[in-house]
Write an enzyme that holds these catalytic residues in place. Structure first.
Site, PDB file in Angstrom:
ATOM      1  N   ASP A  33     -35.096 -39.408 -14.010  1.00  0.00           N
ATOM      2  CA  ASP A  33     -33.476 -40.096 -13.580  1.00  0.00           C
ATOM      3  C   ASP A  33     -33.009 -40.931 -14.631  1.00  0.00           C
ATOM      4  OD1 ASP A  33     -31.020 -39.793 -12.272  1.00  0.00           O
ATOM      5  OD2 ASP A  33     -31.836 -41.220 -10.793  1.00  0.00           O
ATOM      6  N   GLY A  36     -27.919 -39.768 -17.924  1.00  0.00           N
ATOM      7  CA  GLY A  36     -26.769 -40.148 -18.192  1.00  0.00           C
ATOM      8  C   GLY A  36     -26.411 -41.620 -18.435  1.00  0.00           C
ATOM      9  N   ARG A  37     -26.995 -42.466 -17.559  1.00  0.00           N
ATOM     10  CA  ARG A  37     -26.730 -43.917 -18.004  1.00  0.00           C
ATOM     11  C   ARG A  37     -27.122 -44.342 -19.219  1.00  0.00           C
ATOM     12  NH1 ARG A  37     -29.372 -45.637 -12.659  1.00  0.00           N
ATOM     13  NH2 ARG A  37     -29.788 -43.536 -12.590  1.00  0.00           N
ATOM     14  N   HIS A  50     -29.620 -36.245 -21.807  1.00  0.00           N
ATOM     15  CA  HIS A  50     -30.337 -34.919 -21.431  1.00  0.00           C
ATOM     16  C   HIS A  50     -31.246 -34.709 -22.704  1.00  0.00           C
ATOM     17  CE1 HIS A  50     -28.615 -35.225 -17.780  1.00  0.00           C
ATOM     18  NE2 HIS A  50     -27.481 -34.597 -17.985  1.00  0.00           N
ATOM     19  N   LEU A 143     -53.893 -25.513 -17.375  1.00  0.00           N
ATOM     20  CA  LEU A 143     -53.172 -26.556 -17.037  1.00  0.00           C
ATOM     21  C   LEU A 143     -51.827 -26.289 -16.510  1.00  0.00           C
ATOM     22  CD1 LEU A 143     -54.152 -28.726 -20.221  1.00  0.00           C
ATOM     23  CD2 LEU A 143     -54.778 -29.359 -17.775  1.00  0.00           C
ATOM     24  N   GLU A 213     -48.750 -41.266  -3.854  1.00  0.00           N
ATOM     25  CA  GLU A 213     -48.237 -42.917  -4.113  1.00  0.00           C
ATOM     26  C   GLU A 213     -46.978 -42.758  -4.857  1.00  0.00           C
ATOM     27  OE1 GLU A 213     -49.960 -45.719  -3.157  1.00  0.00           O
ATOM     28  OE2 GLU A 213     -51.400 -44.338  -2.231  1.00  0.00           O
TER      29      GLU A 213
HETATM   30  C1  IPE Z   1     -32.747 -36.462  -9.038  1.00  0.00           C
HETATM   31  O1  IPE Z   1     -31.795 -37.118  -9.590  1.00  0.00           O
HETATM   32  C2  IPE Z   1     -32.667 -35.022  -9.831  1.00  0.00           C
HETATM   33  C3  IPE Z   1     -33.111 -34.827 -10.993  1.00  0.00           C
HETATM   34  C4  IPE Z   1     -33.863 -36.031 -11.415  1.00  0.00           C
HETATM   35  C5  IPE Z   1     -33.111 -33.671 -11.695  1.00  0.00           C
HETATM   36  P1  IPE Z   1     -30.020 -37.190  -9.349  1.00  0.00           P
HETATM   37  O2  IPE Z   1     -29.681 -38.270 -10.185  1.00  0.00           O
HETATM   38  O3  IPE Z   1     -29.453 -35.946  -9.149  1.00  0.00           O
HETATM   39  O4  IPE Z   1     -30.327 -37.926  -7.862  1.00  0.00           O
HETATM   40  P2  IPE Z   1     -29.406 -38.880  -7.072  1.00  0.00           P
HETATM   41  O5  IPE Z   1     -27.921 -38.318  -7.038  1.00  0.00           O
HETATM   42  O6  IPE Z   1     -29.353 -40.318  -7.701  1.00  0.00           O
HETATM   43  O7  IPE Z   1     -30.035 -39.179  -5.707  1.00  0.00           O
HETATM   44  C1  IPE Z   2     -31.397 -37.041 -14.386  1.00  0.00           C
HETATM   45  O1  IPE Z   2     -30.623 -38.058 -15.196  1.00  0.00           O
HETATM   46  C2  IPE Z   2     -31.413 -35.815 -15.095  1.00  0.00           C
HETATM   47  C3  IPE Z   2     -30.642 -34.766 -14.183  1.00  0.00           C
HETATM   48  C4  IPE Z   2     -30.366 -34.985 -12.942  1.00  0.00           C
HETATM   49  C5  IPE Z   2     -30.568 -33.581 -14.559  1.00  0.00           C
HETATM   50  P1  IPE Z   2     -28.942 -38.102 -14.586  1.00  0.00           P
HETATM   51  O2  IPE Z   2     -28.137 -37.234 -15.273  1.00  0.00           O
HETATM   52  O3  IPE Z   2     -29.224 -38.195 -13.127  1.00  0.00           O
HETATM   53  O4  IPE Z   2     -28.720 -39.567 -15.095  1.00  0.00           O
HETATM   54  P2  IPE Z   2     -28.238 -40.730 -14.400  1.00  0.00           P
HETATM   55  O5  IPE Z   2     -28.894 -41.070 -12.876  1.00  0.00           O
HETATM   56  O6  IPE Z   2     -26.611 -40.291 -14.192  1.00  0.00           O
HETATM   57  O7  IPE Z   2     -28.100 -41.961 -15.104  1.00  0.00           O
HETATM   58 MG    MG Z   3     -29.178 -39.505 -11.604  1.00  0.00          MG
END
Ligand code: IPE
Ligand code: IPE
Ligand code: MG
Length: 246
Positions: A33, A36-37, A50, A143, A213
């Site tokens: 996660d 985007g940020r 991404h 694996l 964990e």
């Molecule tokens: C979780 O991240 C899904 C993936 C990493 C693919 P999200 O960005 O979708 O989760 P929320 O919306 O913050 O819970």
């Molecule tokens: C996780 O990063 C990747 C996917 C969910 C595909 P995000 O795209 O959720 O990035 P943030 O959380 O918005 O920064």
């Molecule tokens: Mg996210």
């Protein structure tokens, strides 16, 4: 709760095989996660995050494999991620397409068995077929790399129960459910790492995480490097797993 290892206290890369073996970690899962940020903070479109995220992912998989971890699972796209703008979804699927092509080309030199977790029907016939093909040509590799794509843990559990009903079962066991999940080829994850600062599972491996964990870091996924991976495994190696015992 966040876990911050002082960088100077971290073991060297060369010590990681022993640390992994001693810790007993076989299966590590990543909630990748923060892409985007990461991009927005650099003034770039979310999609750029991404792309760099794929690089971080490949690096983590190689390190895990080299250190002796036998199963890696990664959350690439959730059943809820379809709510995102079409342009972002298109870019994620395009990156996947490229990734699959490279995985096919590298099949002779890497020993990875690819398994896609999730219902492939929503991916479109072309991408679904590419996923199936990669699974098929790598099925004898040892694996396991599970890629959760159009994955949701609730969807997974409901599908498992529906399969059991279709098989005519009137009463089911925990083993029945486990053996009908998308993850049926894998042991439960020992460690789930979530980057990006959120402290939740977001519909990931709800059944399988029973005694996993959990490790949360505010590092954004594109920045997840060798040092961050070492820090997460070192933290895991310090946990006392009791499974309800004493
Ligand atoms: C979780 O991240 C899904 C993936 C990493 C693919 P999200 O960005 O979708 O989760 P929320 O919306 O913050 O819970
Ligand atoms: C996780 O990063 C990747 C996917 C969910 C595909 P995000 O795209 O959720 O990035 P943030 O959380 O918005 O920064
Ligand atoms: Mg996210």
């Amino acid at each position: 709760m966040f876990f911050k290892q002082k960088k100077t206290d971290l073991p060297k890369k060369d010590d990681m095989k022993k640390i992994v073996a001693d810790s007993g970690i076989k299966h590590i899962a990543f909630i990748m996660d923060g892409n985007g940020r990461w991009a927005r903070a650099k003034g770039l479109p979310r999609e750029a995050g991404h792309g760099v995220g794929v690089k971080a992912f490949k690096n983590a998989v190689t390190l895990c494999r080299d250190w002796g971890i036998t199963t890696v699972t990664t959350y690439a796209f959730s059943t809820e991620n379809w709510k995102r703008p079409p342009q972002e979804i298109r870019e994620i699927m395009r990156l996947l397409d490229v990734y699959i092509k490279e995985a096919e080309d590298d099949n002779d030199k890497n020993r990875i068995r690819y398994i896609f977790l999730g219902n492939k029907d929503r991916l479109g016939e072309e991408l679904a077929e590419k996923c199936r093909y990669l699974e098929n040509i790598t099925k004898d590799n040892s694996l396991i790399l599970n890629i959760a794509l159009n994955y949701g843990a609730r969807d997974e559990i409901v599908s498992a129960v529906n399969s059991l009903i279709a098989e005519g079962k009137a009463e089911i066991t925990e083993e029945d459910i486990s053996s009908h999940l998308y993850t049926r080829e894998s042991c439960d994850p020992d460690l789930i790492v979530r980057t990006g600062g959120e402290i939740r599972l977001s519909n990931f491996l709800l059944w399988q995480s029973q005694y996993s964990e959990l490790y949360f870091t505010d590092c954004l996924w594109p920045d997840f490097n060798e040092e961050e991976l070492i820090a997460s495994i070192v933290e895991f190696s310090k946990r006392k797993r009791r499974y309800g015992g004493v």
